[in-house]
Scaffold this motif. Structure first.
Motif, PDB file in Angstrom:
ATOM      1  N   GLU A   1       0.826  -1.200   0.000  1.00 34.51           N
ATOM      2  CA  GLU A   1       0.000   0.000   0.000  1.00 34.51           C
ATOM      3  C   GLU A   1       0.868   1.259   0.000  1.00 34.51           C
ATOM      4  O   GLU A   1       0.574   2.237  -0.699  1.00 34.51           O
ATOM      5  CB  GLU A   1      -0.916  -0.006   1.218  1.00 34.51           C
ATOM      6  CG  GLU A   1      -1.906   1.159   1.249  1.00 34.51           C
ATOM      7  CD  GLU A   1      -2.831   1.099   2.453  1.00 34.51           C
ATOM      8  OE1 GLU A   1      -3.795   1.874   2.475  1.00 34.51           O
ATOM      9  OE2 GLU A   1      -2.575   0.270   3.354  1.00 34.51           O
ATOM     10  N   LEU A   2       1.974   1.235   0.784  1.00 37.67           N
ATOM     11  CA  LEU A   2       2.889   2.370   0.799  1.00 37.67           C
ATOM     12  C   LEU A   2       3.520   2.570  -0.578  1.00 37.67           C
ATOM     13  O   LEU A   2       3.555   3.690  -1.105  1.00 37.67           O
ATOM     14  CB  LEU A   2       3.979   2.138   1.845  1.00 37.67           C
ATOM     15  CG  LEU A   2       5.158   3.119   1.816  1.00 37.67           C
ATOM     16  CD1 LEU A   2       4.694   4.535   2.159  1.00 37.67           C
ATOM     17  CD2 LEU A   2       6.259   2.679   2.762  1.00 37.67           C
ATOM     18  N   ILE A   3       4.000   1.504  -1.179  1.00 36.79           N
ATOM     19  CA  ILE A   3       4.688   1.608  -2.462  1.00 36.79           C
ATOM     20  C   ILE A   3       3.762   2.135  -3.552  1.00 36.79           C
ATOM     21  O   ILE A   3       4.198   2.815  -4.482  1.00 36.79           O
ATOM     22  CB  ILE A   3       5.296   0.242  -2.839  1.00 36.79           C
ATOM     23  CG1 ILE A   3       6.443  -0.086  -1.875  1.00 36.79           C
ATOM     24  CG2 ILE A   3       5.794   0.220  -4.284  1.00 36.79           C
ATOM     25  CD1 ILE A   3       7.021  -1.468  -2.034  1.00 36.79           C
ATOM     26  N   SER A   4       2.476   1.871  -3.421  1.00 41.99           N
ATOM     27  CA  SER A   4       1.523   2.355  -4.423  1.00 41.99           C
ATOM     28  C   SER A   4       1.453   3.871  -4.459  1.00 41.99           C
ATOM     29  O   SER A   4       0.984   4.454  -5.446  1.00 41.99           O
ATOM     30  CB  SER A   4       0.132   1.776  -4.141  1.00 41.99           C
ATOM     31  OG  SER A   4      -0.430   2.343  -2.955  1.00 41.99           O
ATOM     32  N   HIS A   5       1.937   4.532  -3.413  1.00 40.38           N
ATOM     33  CA  HIS A   5       1.921   5.995  -3.390  1.00 40.38           C
ATOM     34  C   HIS A   5       3.156   6.608  -4.054  1.00 40.38           C
ATOM     35  O   HIS A   5       3.227   7.831  -4.214  1.00 40.38           O
ATOM     36  CB  HIS A   5       1.811   6.496  -1.948  1.00 40.38           C
ATOM     37  CG  HIS A   5       0.472   6.254  -1.330  1.00 40.38           C
ATOM     38  ND1 HIS A   5      -0.650   7.003  -1.621  1.00 40.38           N
ATOM     39  CD2 HIS A   5       0.057   5.305  -0.439  1.00 40.38           C
ATOM     40  CE1 HIS A   5      -1.681   6.560  -0.939  1.00 40.38           C
ATOM     41  NE2 HIS A   5      -1.280   5.527  -0.204  1.00 40.38           N
ATOM     42  N   PHE A   6       4.146   5.787  -4.412  1.00 40.87           N
ATOM     43  CA  PHE A   6       5.315   6.287  -5.137  1.00 40.87           C
ATOM     44  C   PHE A   6       5.001   6.353  -6.620  1.00 40.87           C
ATOM     45  O   PHE A   6       4.313   5.482  -7.165  1.00 40.87           O
ATOM     46  CB  PHE A   6       6.528   5.370  -4.929  1.00 40.87           C
ATOM     47  CG  PHE A   6       7.010   5.308  -3.508  1.00 40.87           C
ATOM     48  CD1 PHE A   6       6.948   6.414  -2.685  1.00 40.87           C
ATOM     49  CD2 PHE A   6       7.529   4.136  -2.989  1.00 40.87           C
ATOM     50  CE1 PHE A   6       7.392   6.360  -1.378  1.00 40.87           C
ATOM     51  CE2 PHE A   6       7.983   4.060  -1.692  1.00 40.87           C
ATOM     52  CZ  PHE A   6       7.913   5.185  -0.876  1.00 40.87           C
ATOM     53  N   GLU A   7       5.535   7.355  -7.286  1.00 42.08           N
ATOM     54  CA  GLU A   7       5.349   7.467  -8.731  1.00 42.08           C
ATOM     55  C   GLU A   7       5.981   6.253  -9.423  1.00 42.08           C
ATOM     56  O   GLU A   7       7.154   5.964  -9.252  1.00 42.08           O
ATOM     57  CB  GLU A   7       6.009   8.742  -9.251  1.00 42.08           C
ATOM     58  CG  GLU A   7       5.810   8.975 -10.728  1.00 42.08           C
ATOM     59  CD  GLU A   7       6.432  10.270 -11.208  1.00 42.08           C
ATOM     60  OE1 GLU A   7       6.550  10.447 -12.427  1.00 42.08           O
ATOM     61  OE2 GLU A   7       6.800  11.109 -10.353  1.00 42.08           O
ATOM     62  N   GLY A   8       5.190   5.515 -10.168  1.00 41.36           N
ATOM     63  CA  GLY A   8       5.688   4.317 -10.829  1.00 41.36           C
ATOM     64  C   GLY A   8       5.621   3.076  -9.971  1.00 41.36           C
ATOM     65  O   GLY A   8       5.991   1.987 -10.421  1.00 41.36           O
TER      66      GLY A   8
END
Length: 280
Positions: free
Chosen positions: A96-103
């Protein structure tokens, strides 16, 4: 400090944090890379990073994300510098956290620099200070606490920080020549290049380049060339089914026995064992 981080076969088993004041003239003992992520935050002052074949001057409020197995070296040239380092694994981050990074996931595959807006620097500084304090006085809850604070830190960065796309242009002249040599190696490592070839690309004599390269990068020219070749070979061992000998030759090694010895020295296993261990 990083050398105090507990590892198992070069790996870390939880999030670690380190916050220290470095004085002008302080340098890392040598270049290094490791199989986990490193996040460096400059709370106050400046420092210079050599990363792969590029140099970056980082200043107050800059965050640097270094992916696993990326060569780096740090120097403190501009006065005292308060820096916090956080070391973590991919499994310490939620999807879920990584989904907030661009790409998304691809964001973690490259070196990144964030700039923290002035209004948020105190908040980020308090968070990194709490992580460092947790590291100094650990208990049975520290691993979870550090992981949660890492995720809070990265989520806050994704919300408020500015991602820098261009590397700074204020590198000293001598360092520019070192970068020319490093980039020549990265472009031609598959070929049978010599020390005079590399020196010619930099504009220095071989002896002068050798001294300046080690001073700037924390590694000798030849060792840097071997590192780049080994990293390429390690990638090909996992991404192709080609023979070890073919991969060694394609990566610039003319002697397969030397390649096997150098590979085992760096990775702790033979090329065949490395391929087998990573595929299971």
């Amino acid at each position: 400090m990083l050398h105090e981080v507990r590892t198992v076969s070069g790996e870390i088993t939880r999030v670690h944090a380190d916050r220290q004041m470095r004085e002008a003239g302080c340098v890392m003992s040598t270049h290094h890379c490791h199989p986990y992520f490193e996040l460096g935050y400059i709370e106050h002052g400046s420092c210079r990073y050599f990363i792969d074949d590029t140099m970056y001057d980082l200043h107050d409020g800059d965050f640097l994300l270094i992916p696993p197995q990326v060569l780096h070296f740090t120097r403190y040239l501009f006065g005292s510098c308060l820096r916090c380092g956080v070391y973590f694994r991919r499994e310490d981050l939620s999807g879920e956290l990584i989904s907030h990074f661009e790409g998304g996931e691809a964001f973690l595959s490259q070196m990144r620099i964030w700039q923290v807006p002035t209004d948020y620097r105190r908040e980020i500084g308090r968070l990194t200070a709490r992580m460092a304090e947790e590291e100094r006085s650990p208990d049975e809850r520290s691993a979870l606490m550090l992981r949660l604070r890492l995720q809070e830190l990265l989520l806050l960065c994704s919300r408020v920080c500015h991602l820098l796309e261009d590397s700074p242009a204020d590198i000293h002249t001598t360092d520019r020549q070192v970068l020319s040599a490093a980039r020549f190696i990265n472009e031609h490592f598959r070929q049978q290049i010599s020390a005079p070839d590399i020196a010619a690309a930099s504009g220095f004599s071989p002896n002068y380049l050798s001294r300046k390269f080690r001073e700037a990068a924390g590694i000798g020219v030849h060792d840097y060339l071997v590192f780049i070749r080994l990293r390429s070979a390690a990638f090909e061992l996992l991404s192709t089914d080609d023979s070890v000998t073919d991969i060694a030759l394609r990566s610039g090694f003319s002697d397969s026995n030397y390649f096997k010895d150098a590979f085992k020295k760096k990775y702790g296993v033979t090329p065949r064992e490395y391929r087998k261990n990573r595929s299971t």
